[in-house]
Design a protein around this motif. Structure first.
Motif, PDB file in Angstrom:
ATOM      1  N   PRO A 240      26.163 141.413  48.537  1.00  0.00           N
ATOM      2  CA  PRO A 240      25.046 141.443  47.484  1.00  0.00           C
ATOM      3  C   PRO A 240      24.203 140.268  47.686  1.00  0.00           C
ATOM      4  CG  PRO A 240      26.971 140.849  46.334  1.00  0.00           C
ATOM      5  CD  PRO A 240      27.340 140.950  47.691  1.00  0.00           C
ATOM      6  N   SER A 241      22.669 140.622  47.625  1.00  0.00           N
ATOM      7  CA  SER A 241      21.766 139.448  47.460  1.00  0.00           C
ATOM      8  C   SER A 241      22.141 138.376  46.348  1.00  0.00           C
ATOM      9  CB  SER A 241      20.403 139.858  47.576  1.00  0.00           C
ATOM     10  OG  SER A 241      20.151 140.793  46.473  1.00  0.00           O
TER      11      SER A 241
ATOM     12  N   LEU B 199       5.077 109.380  49.895  1.00  0.00           N
ATOM     13  CA  LEU B 199       5.676 109.979  48.805  1.00  0.00           C
ATOM     14  C   LEU B 199       6.537 111.165  49.381  1.00  0.00           C
ATOM     15  CD1 LEU B 199       6.390 110.144  46.064  1.00  0.00           C
ATOM     16  CD2 LEU B 199       4.099 111.599  45.820  1.00  0.00           C
ATOM     17  N   VAL B 200       7.601 111.512  49.190  1.00  0.00           N
ATOM     18  CA  VAL B 200       8.251 112.657  49.362  1.00  0.00           C
ATOM     19  C   VAL B 200       8.927 113.259  48.025  1.00  0.00           C
ATOM     20  CG1 VAL B 200      10.216 113.880  50.514  1.00  0.00           C
ATOM     21  CG2 VAL B 200       9.117 111.974  51.473  1.00  0.00           C
ATOM     22  N   LEU B 201       8.118 114.692  47.604  1.00  0.00           N
ATOM     23  CA  LEU B 201       8.491 115.181  46.385  1.00  0.00           C
ATOM     24  C   LEU B 201       9.859 116.274  46.661  1.00  0.00           C
ATOM     25  CD1 LEU B 201       5.166 115.914  44.753  1.00  0.00           C
ATOM     26  CD2 LEU B 201       6.673 114.190  44.523  1.00  0.00           C
ATOM     27  N   PRO B 202      10.967 116.071  46.452  1.00  0.00           N
ATOM     28  CA  PRO B 202      12.181 116.900  46.895  1.00  0.00           C
ATOM     29  C   PRO B 202      11.884 118.463  46.023  1.00  0.00           C
ATOM     30  CG  PRO B 202      12.936 115.443  45.308  1.00  0.00           C
ATOM     31  CD  PRO B 202      11.312 115.091  45.364  1.00  0.00           C
ATOM     32  N   CYS B 203      12.365 119.542  46.852  1.00  0.00           N
ATOM     33  CA  CYS B 203      12.509 120.775  46.285  1.00  0.00           C
ATOM     34  C   CYS B 203      13.821 121.226  45.961  1.00  0.00           C
ATOM     35  CB  CYS B 203      11.808 121.682  47.292  1.00  0.00           C
ATOM     36  SG  CYS B 203      11.863 123.282  46.579  1.00  0.00           S
ATOM     37  N   ARG B 204      14.694 121.119  46.783  1.00  0.00           N
ATOM     38  CA  ARG B 204      16.296 121.318  46.921  1.00  0.00           C
ATOM     39  C   ARG B 204      16.229 122.726  45.964  1.00  0.00           C
ATOM     40  NH1 ARG B 204      16.439 115.625  46.420  1.00  0.00           N
ATOM     41  NH2 ARG B 204      16.471 115.779  44.076  1.00  0.00           N
ATOM     42  N   PRO B 205      15.889 123.847  46.603  1.00  0.00           N
ATOM     43  CA  PRO B 205      16.021 124.940  45.876  1.00  0.00           C
ATOM     44  C   PRO B 205      17.523 125.512  45.880  1.00  0.00           C
ATOM     45  CG  PRO B 205      15.316 125.328  48.305  1.00  0.00           C
ATOM     46  CD  PRO B 205      15.302 123.964  47.972  1.00  0.00           C
ATOM     47  N   PRO B 206      17.789 126.396  44.954  1.00  0.00           N
ATOM     48  CA  PRO B 206      19.263 126.986  44.792  1.00  0.00           C
ATOM     49  C   PRO B 206      19.731 127.635  46.042  1.00  0.00           C
ATOM     50  CG  PRO B 206      17.807 128.260  43.355  1.00  0.00           C
ATOM     51  CD  PRO B 206      16.946 127.070  43.823  1.00  0.00           C
ATOM     52  N   VAL B 207      20.778 127.675  46.370  1.00  0.00           N
ATOM     53  CA  VAL B 207      21.090 128.528  47.554  1.00  0.00           C
ATOM     54  C   VAL B 207      21.376 130.086  47.553  1.00  0.00           C
ATOM     55  CG1 VAL B 207      23.188 128.545  49.138  1.00  0.00           C
ATOM     56  CG2 VAL B 207      22.602 126.541  48.459  1.00  0.00           C
ATOM     57  N   GLY B 208      20.470 130.842  48.000  1.00  0.00           N
ATOM     58  CA  GLY B 208      20.539 132.321  47.663  1.00  0.00           C
ATOM     59  C   GLY B 208      21.076 133.010  48.734  1.00  0.00           C
ATOM     60  N   LEU B 209      20.882 134.190  48.775  1.00  0.00           N
ATOM     61  CA  LEU B 209      21.439 135.212  49.597  1.00  0.00           C
ATOM     62  C   LEU B 209      20.337 136.339  49.858  1.00  0.00           C
ATOM     63  CD1 LEU B 209      23.290 135.651  52.117  1.00  0.00           C
ATOM     64  CD2 LEU B 209      24.551 137.108  50.496  1.00  0.00           C
TER      65      LEU B 209
END
Length: 1195
Positions: free
Chosen positions: A141-142, A163-173
Motif C-alpha cells: 500500500p502507498s 546557505l542550505v535549507l534542509p527539507c528532509r521529507p518523510p519516507v513515503g511509498l
C-alpha cells in the motif's frame, strides 16, 4: 497454424509448365490462429495474456485488484499463491475471483486494511496441456506520512554567505515529489544562485538581502494518494554588509573530491554538483575517458544536474563537474558504474510441433552481473518436474527430439541477478493436424487492370503444410509474367492484366493430408471520363450546362455525382442532372464556383472539375487583372525516341495578355515528384516540340505568364516512357590517387538516373602506366564510384579512363586523365645541413634537396625539428621539448626564430610527402650567443633607518648569458615631487643584497636597477622607499593639540630642529615685528601701503580673508619666540588641496601659508609663486619644506 507475415518475399519466374508455385517455410514458433471454427477442435496450453506489474503499489483507500488473464483450449483454471504458499480465496470473504478469469478483487473499502494483504502473489493458469504462471506480484500500500514536528530556529546570516535549507521529507511509498513555495502557494524562484537539489534541499550559493523572508516552506506531494504534506516555515534574515569578501567556489554537495554512483541499465542517470562562492559559480560537466552521448544527455537545474537517459554499460566511467567563478575553479569526480537487471537477448517462443518432430526452446538473457538461467515446467522447477525422454536441457536451451503428444507443456524461463528477474512462459504444443485452408472457398477477387492483385490462402496444419498454387484446371502458360508468393500463403500479381483473369487453386499438403481451395480473379477496365466539363463564363440570369461523359467496364455500374465547391449541389429546382449533363438555369452570383463530376464504381473512381464564373450583363464590369489561369487539356503527339510534341489549351488570361508559356517535366522513374525546366515558348504558341532523353518516364506540365506574374501549373500530362539508348556522356571528376603504396584508387562522379539513358548502368574502368608501353587494362564494374587497382609500383603516373555503358551500349570514348599510384614514405634524408646563427634569437638553416625519385610521392616540403639540449649557463638538462617548422615546396633554407640566447640547440631536417616524413638528417648542433638579460626577478627595500636603506633582489629569470654586474641608480624626491641628482652605483654580479648609507633623513628615494652581460644592459626594475623619521625629536617640537596640522608638521621636523634653521626663524620673526610696527604707524596716518594697493586692485579670491568656519591649520609657535603667528588656509575640511586656476597649492609649500593677516583682516604679506620643477638630474639639491618657502618677499 497462422504464419507471421514477414517483409521478405519470394519471386518466382514462370515457365512453360503449368503454374505451380511452391512455398517451403521453416518456423520455430507458431500460434494457433484465432479462427472460431479452428478453435472448436484444437487444444492449446495456457498463455498469460494480462497481469499486474511486479511492484504493485496500491491506494489503501480503494479495493485491491490483482489482474491475471490467460487463454487456452480448454479454458484454463486459476489458482494463487501468497508469500510462497497456497492462497485459499474461498476462506476469505473479502476476496473474490472474476468468473472465467484469474483476476482477484479484495474488498477493503467495506472493511479490512490494505496492510493485511501486503505480500508476494503469483497466479497459475492450468489446463490439461500445462500450466502457465505469472510474475511474482509484490503488493504494497502507498504511504504518505506526516512531517515530524520540529522547532525551526530563524536563520540570520550576512550578505554573500552560502546557505542550505534542509527539507528532509518523510519516507513515503512511492517517494514524494519535493518543491519549495511560500505562504501564498507561489513557487520560489530558482536560478544559478538558488536551486533545489535532488534530495529536496534548497541551496544558496550566496545570499542577497532580497532572500530575506519568513516563509520558506518545503512541500512533499505524494501522487499515489494525491496528498501534499508541508514542513514548518523557515525564517531567513540576510544582514546587509558594506563589503563582502569574494571567494572561490567550494562544493555544497557532494562532499570531498570524489564520489561513486551506481545506476541500472535503461534508467535515467542523474549526477548533481552544487557549489557556493562569490560571484556565483558556473557548473561544467565532462566525461574524463570519453564524450557525453549527444542525443541522450540533458542538463537540468541550471546545469547543476547532468542526466543521461536510457543509460547503458558504455556510460560507465568517471564524470567530472567543474565549478568556476572569477576567483578560481574546483572539480569533483563521480565514478559511475552501470549495472543491469536481466534483459532479453532471445526470449523463448511458443512451439507447435507434430509428433516425431524436433524443436528447441531458447532462453537467452544478459545483465550485469550475468543472470542465472533456470527452467520450470508447468510452474515446477525442472529438476523435480516429471521426466520427459524427448527433452534435454543444455543451459539456456531445451532441445526436443521426436516429441509425442504427452510432451505438451508450458515451460517457464527465469533469468535473475541481484537487480531483478525476467520470467517468460513458452508452451510446447504437440499437435497432429492435417492441413486446413481458412480462406473462404470460391472467393471472387475483382481488380482494375494494371493494378496489383492479392489472392489470399490462409492455412493451418501440423506439420507445417507446403503451399502450391495452380491456375485453371488445364494450366495456363505464364509467358513472362512475374508472381510474388508471400510467406502467409498469399499470391500477389504485381500488375494484373486482362489475361490474368481465371481460377486459381491453392493446395496445402503435409504428411497427414491435403487441402485445396479455389479463388477467382476478374480483371476490369478502368473507369475514365472521356468528355470533361469545361470552364464557363456566363451572364447573370442565363443558363449553363456542363458535360461529363464516362466510359467504364461493362460489368460495373457507375454512379455519377455532381458536387459544387466539393459539397453537395444546392437543393434548388434550377439545378437538373440529365444523363451526362448538369444544367443550371437562371444563374445568379451565388452559383459561381467549381463544379466536379465524380464517377464511382465498386472498384475505382474518377473525377473532373470546371469553374463557373458569373458576370453581370450590363453595365460591363471593370476588368479584373490577375495572373493567368493554368493551361489545361495537355496532349502528347508525334511521339519519337528523342522528341515529342506537346499541345495545350490556354486558361483565361484575366485581362492581361499571356507573354510566354513555361514547360516543365518530371522523371517518374528516377526522380518522382521533382519538376525540372524543359522549355519556354511565346504566349501566342500553344504547341512545342520537345527534345527528350532516352529511358525517361516523362510527364509534362505548363504554366502561363503575363505582366502580373505566373499561373499555377497545369495538370500533368500523360506519361511517356522513351526507349533506352547508350549513354551520351561519361562520368566526370575522374581521379587516380593511391591510398596505399601498392595500389591505385580510381574515383569518379557517377551518372545520375536521368543521364543513364537505359537500364543496367555500368562503368568500364581502364588504366595503364603513363611512361610505359603496356596495353590498357580494363574492368567493367557496377554502378559505383570507385575502383581499386592493387599491386601497382609506388608513386607511378598512370593514364586513366572511365567509360559509361548500359544494356544498350557504350558511351563515347572518354579522354584519359593522369593519376598516381599510392605514395610511400621518403627514403633519403636531406644532406649538407648547416646552420648560420644570425643573432642570439635567430638562426638560418640550409640543406641540399633530396633526389625526386627518393621522395616517392608529391613533395609537400621540408620539416625542421629543433630543440634546446641545455643552457650554456646552467648546464642542467631538462625535459626536451621539440619544436617543428615546416617549409612548403622545394625550399632549401629557412629561418628559425624565437631561439633562447646563450643556449645549445640540436636540429635535423626531414623531407615530407603526402604519406608522411622521411628519415631525419644527422643531428646538427649549434650555439646561440649571449643576449641582454631580463629584468631582475624582484627588488625589495627592507630595514629602513634614519640614513640607510637595505636593497635585496633576485637575479633575472632569463640571464641570457653570464652576468657581469648590476647597475643601481637612485635619486631623492622632494615634497614637490621633484627629482634630485642621480647617483650611479655598480654592484658585483654575485651580490643579491646591498646597503645604502649616508642617506637623508625622512626622504623618499627612487631606485632604478638592472643587470648586465657582455651583450649589454637588460630591462630595469624600479622601486621607491623612504628613510625613517626620528620620532624622539618630533615629539619635542609638537604641542599636544596640533590636530589636523600634525601630519604636515611631521614632514618638517627634520629641518625645524636644526640650529641654523632656528636662528633663521628668529631673524624672520624680528623682521615681521618691525614690519607690523611700520604698518600700524602708516595706518594711523590713513596712508596705504603697496600690498594693500595690490589687494584692492586685484581682489584675488584665492587670498581673501577666511571666516572662522572655513577650517584653518592649528597655530605654530617657534621654540624661541612664543608669539603666535596666525595663518589662514584654503585647504578644504577633508585636508585636501583644491587646485583651480592657480598652480599654487599647499603641497608645494612647507606649511601651506597663503599670507598673513592683521587683526582687522587686511593682508600684510604676499606669497611668491612656486619654482618650476627642475629636471630629474638637476644641479640643485632638493630643499626640505620650510615656513620660509611660504614667503619670498615683502612690501
Amino acid at each position: 497454424m497462422q504464419l507471421k507475415i514477414m517483409p521478405k518475399k519470394k519471386r518466382l519466374s514462370a515457365g512453360r509448365a503449368p503454374l505451380m508455385l511452391f512455398l517451403c517455410q521453416m518456423i520455430s514458433a507458431l500460434e494457433v490462429p484465432l479462427d472460431p471454427k479452428l478453435l472448436e477442435d484444437l487444444v492449446q496450453p495456457p498463455t498469460i495474456t494480462q497481469q499486474s506489474p511486479k511492484d504493485y503499489i496500491i491506494d489503501p483507500r480503494e479495493n485491491i485488484v490483482i489482474q491475471c488473464e490467460a487463454k487456452g483450449k480448454p479454458p484454463p483454471s486459476f489458482s494463487w499463491t501468497r508469500n510462497g504458499t497456497h492462497f485459499d480465496i474461498d476462506k476469505d470473504p473479502l476476496v473474490t475471483m472474476k468468473p472465467g478469469s484469474g483476476t482477484l478483487t479484495i474488498n477493503i473499502m467495506s472493511e479490512g486494511k490494505a496492510e493485511t494483504y501486503e505480500g508476494v502473489y503469483q497466479c497459475t493458469a492450468r489446463n490439461e496441456r500445462g500450466a502457465a504462471i505469472s510474475n511474482n506480484i509484490v503488493i504494497r500500500p502507498s504511504r504518505s506520512p506526516l512531517w515530524t514536528k520540529e522547532k525551526l530556529e530563524p536563520i540570520t546570516l550576512r550578505n554573500g554567505q552560502s546557505l542550505v535549507l534542509p527539507c528532509r521529507p518523510p519516507v513515503g511509498l512511492p517517494p514524494p515529489i519535493i518543491f519549495w513555495m511560500d505562504n501564498s502557494f507561489q513557487r520560489l524562484p530558482q536560478s544559478e544562485r538558488v536551486s533545489q537539489g535532488l534530495n529536496g534541499d534548497l541551496y544558496f550559493s550566496n545570499v542577497l538581502p532580497e532572500d530575506t523572508r519568513e516563509d520558506y516552506i518545503c512541500y512533499a506531494r505524494f501522487n499515489h494518494t494525491q496528498t501534499i504534506q508541508q514542513k514548518q516555515p523557515i525564517s531567513v534574515k540576510v544582514i546587509s554588509a558594506k563589503s563582502h569578501r569574494q571567494r572561490p567556489p567550494t562544493f555544497l554537495t557532494p562532499d570531498g573530491n570524489t564520489s561513486r554512483k551506481e545506476e541500472l541499465r535503461g534508467n535515467v542517470l542523474s549526477l548533481e554538483c552544487i557549489a557556493e562562492g562569490l560571484p556565483t559559480p558556473i557548473i561544467y560537466w565532462i566525461k574524463e575517458d570519453g564524450t557525453l552521448p549527444v542525443n541522450r544527455t540533458f542538463y537540468r537545474n541550471f546545469k547543476k544536474t547532468l542526466q543521461i537517459v536510457q543509460v547503458t554499460e558504455a556510460d560507465s566511467g568517471n564524470y567530472q563537474c567543474i565549478a568556476k567563478n572569477s576567483l578560481g575553479a574546483i572539480h569533483h569526480t563521480i565514478s559511475v558504474t552501470v549495472k543491469a537487471a536481466p534483459y532479453w537477448i532471445i526470449a523463448p517462443q511458443n512451439l507447435v510441433l507434430s509428433p516425431e518432430e524436433d524443436g528447441t526452446l531458447i532462453c537467452r538473457a544478459n545483465g550485469n552481473p550475468k543472470p542465472r538461467i533456470s527452467w520450470l515446467s508447468n510452474g515446477v522447477p525442472i529438476e523435480i518436474a516429471p521426466d520427459d525422454p524427448s527433452r534435454k536441457i543444455d543451459g539456456d536451451t531445451i532441445i526436443f527430439s521426436k516429441v509425442q503428444e504427452r510432451s505438451s507443456a508450458v515451460y517457464q524461463c527465469n533469468a535473475s541477478n541481484e537487480y531483478g528477474y525476467l520470467l517468460a512462459n513458452a508452451f510446447v504444443n504437440v499437435l497432429a493436424e492435417p492441413p486446413r485452408i481458412l480462406t473462404s472457398a470460391n472467393t471472387l477477387y475483382q481488380v482494375i487492370a494494371n493494378r496489383p492483385a492479392l489472392l489470399d490462402c490462409a492455412f493451418f496444419g501440423s506439420p507445417l503444410p507446403v503451399i502450391e498454387w495452380f491456375k485453371d484446371a488445364k494450366g495456363s502458360a505464364l509467358r513472362e509474367d512475374i508472381y510474388v508468393l508471400h510467406e502467409n500463403g498469399t499470391l500477389e500479381i504485381p500488375v494484373a492484366q486482362k489475361d490474368s483473369t481465371g481460377t486459381y487453386t491453392c493446395v496445402a499438403r503435409n504428411k497427414l493430408g491435403m487441402a485445396k481451395n479455389d479463388v477467382h480473379l476478374e480483371i476490369k477496365d478502368p473507369t475514365r471520363i472521356i468528355k470533361q466539363p469545361e470552364y464557363a463564363v456566363v451572364q447573370r440570369g442565363s443558363t449553363v450546362s456542363f458535360e461529363c461523359k464516362v466510359k467504364h467496364d461493362h460489368t460495373l455500374i457507375p454512379t455519377v455525382t455532381w458536387l459544387k465547391d466539393h459539397g453537395e449541389l444546392p437543393n434548388d429546382g434550377r439545378f437538373t442532372v440529365d444523363k451526362d449533363y448538369l444544367v443550371v438555369a437562371d444563374v445568379n452570383d451565388d452559383d459561381g464556383g467549381t463544379y466536379t463530376c465524380v464517377a464511382n464504381t465498386t472498384l475505382d473512381n474518377v473525377s473532373a472539375s470546371a469553374v463557373l464564373s458569373v458576370v453581370a450583363p450590363t453595365p460591363t464590369p471593370a476588368p479584373i487583372y490577375d495572373v493567368p489561369n493554368p493551361p489545361f487539356d495537355l496532349e502528347l503527339t508525334d511521339q519519337l525516341d528523342r522528341s515529342v510534341q506537346l499541345s495545350w489549351t490556354p486558361g483565361d488570361d484575366n485581362n492581361s495578355p499571356i507573354t510566354k508559356f513555361i514547360i516543365e517535366y518530371e522523371d517518374a522513374m528516377h526522380e518522382p515528384g521533382l519538376w525540372h525546366h524543359q522549355a519556354e515558348v511565346p504566349g501566342t504558341q500553344t504547341t512545342a516540340q520537345l527534345k527528350l532523353s532516352p529511358y525517361v518516364n516523362y510527364s509534362f506540365r505548363v504554366m502561363a505568364e503575363n505582366n502580373l506574374g505566373r499561373s499555377l501549373p497545369s495538370e500533368a500530362s500523360e506519361q511517356y516512357l522513351t526507349k533506352a539508348a547508350e549513354p551520351d556522356k561519361n562520368p566526370t571528376a575522374v581521379e587516380g590517387l593511391g591510398s596505399e603504396p601498392d595500389n591505385l584508387v580510381i574515383t569518379w562522379k557517377p551518372l545520375n538516373g536521368f543521364e543513364s539513358n537505359g537500364p543496367g548502368l555500368q562503368y568500364k574502368v581502364s588504366w595503364r602506366q603513363k611512361d610505359g608501353d603496356d596495353e590498357w587494362t580494363s574492368v567493367v564494374v557496377a554502378n559505383v564510384s570507385k575502383y581499386i587497382v592493387s599491386g601497382t609500383p609506388t608513386f607511378v603516373p598512370y593514364l586513366i579512363k572511365v567509360q559509361a555503358l548500359n544494356d544498350a551500349g557504350f558511351a563515347p570514348e572518354p579522354a584519359a586523365v593522369m593519376g598516381h599510384s599510392g605514395e610511400d614514405l621518403p627514403m633519403v634524408a636531406p644532406g649538407n645541413v648547416h646552420v648560420n646563427v644570425v643573432n642570439s634569437t635567430l638562426a638560418e638553416v640550409h640543406w641540399d634537396p633530396v633526389p625526386l625519385k627518393s621522395i616517392r610521392g608529391h613533395l609537400q616540403g621540408y620539416r625542421i625539428y629543433y630543440w634546446k639540449t641545455q643552457s650554456s649557463l646552467t648546464r642542467n638538462r631538462r625535459h626536451i621539448e621539440k619544436k617543428i617548422l615546416t617549409f612548403q615546396g622545394s625550399k632549401t633554407h629557412g629561418m628559425l626564430p624565437g631561439l633562447e640566447p646563450f643556449s645549445h640547440y640540436t636540429l635535423n631536417v626531414r623531407v615530407v610527402n603526402g604519406k608522411g616524413e622521411g628519415p631525419a638528417s644527422p643531428d646538427k648542433v649549434f650555439n646561440t650567443p649571449e643576449g641582454v638579460p631580463s629584468a631582475p626577478s624582484s627588488l625589495k627595500i627592507v630595514n629602513p633607518t634614519l640614513d640607510s636603506l637595505t636593497l635585496e633582489w633576485e637575479p633575472p629569470s632569463h640571464p641570457n648569458g653570464i652576468l657581469t654586474e648590476y647597475t643601481l641608480k637612485y635619486q631623492p624626491i622632494n615634497s614637490t615631487h621633484e627629482l634630485g641628482p642621480l647617483v650611479d652605483l655598480k654592484i658585483p654580479a654575485n651580490k643579491t643584497r646591498w646597503i645604502l648609507k649616508n642617506l637623508n633623513i625622512s626622504t623618499r628615494y627612487k631606485f632604478y636597477f638592472y643587470a648586465q652581460t657582455a651583450a649589454g644592459s637588460g630591462s630595469q626594475i624600479t622601486e621607491e622607499a623612504i628613510t625613517t623619521v626620528d620620532e624622539g625629536k618630533l615629539a619635542g617640537i609638537l604641542p599636544p593639540d596640533v590636530g589636523a596640522g600634525k601630519a604636515m608638521a611631521s614632514r618638517q621636523v627634520d629641518i625645524a630642529t636644526q640650529g641654523w634653521f632656528i636662528g633663521l626663524m628668529c631673524a624672520v620673526a624680528l623682521l615681521i615685528l618691525i614690519l607690523l610696527i611700520v604698518c600700524f604707524i602708516r595706518r594711523n596716518k590713513g596712508g596705504k601701503y603697496p600690498v594693500k594697493e595690490k589687494e584692492d586692485a586685484h581682489a584675488d579670491p584665492e587670498i581673501q580673508p577666511m571666516k572662522e568656519d572655513d577650517g584653518t591649520f592649528g597655530e605654530y609657535s617657534d621654540a624661541e619666540d612664543h608669539k603666535p603667528l596666525k595663518k589662514g588656509s584654503r585647504t578644504p575640511s577633508d585636508r585636501t588641496v583644491k587646485k583651480e586656476d592657480s598652480d599654487d597649492s599647499l603641497v608645494d609649500y612647507g606649511e601651506g601659508v597663503n599670507g598673513q593677516f592683521n587683526e582687522d583682516g587686511s593682508f600684510i604679506g604676499q606669497y611668491s609663486g612656486k619654482k618650476e620643477k627642475e629636471p630629474a638630474e638637476g644641479n640643485e639639491s632638493s630643499e626640505a619644506p620650510s615656513p620660509v618657502n611660504a614667503m619670498n618677499s615683502f612690501v
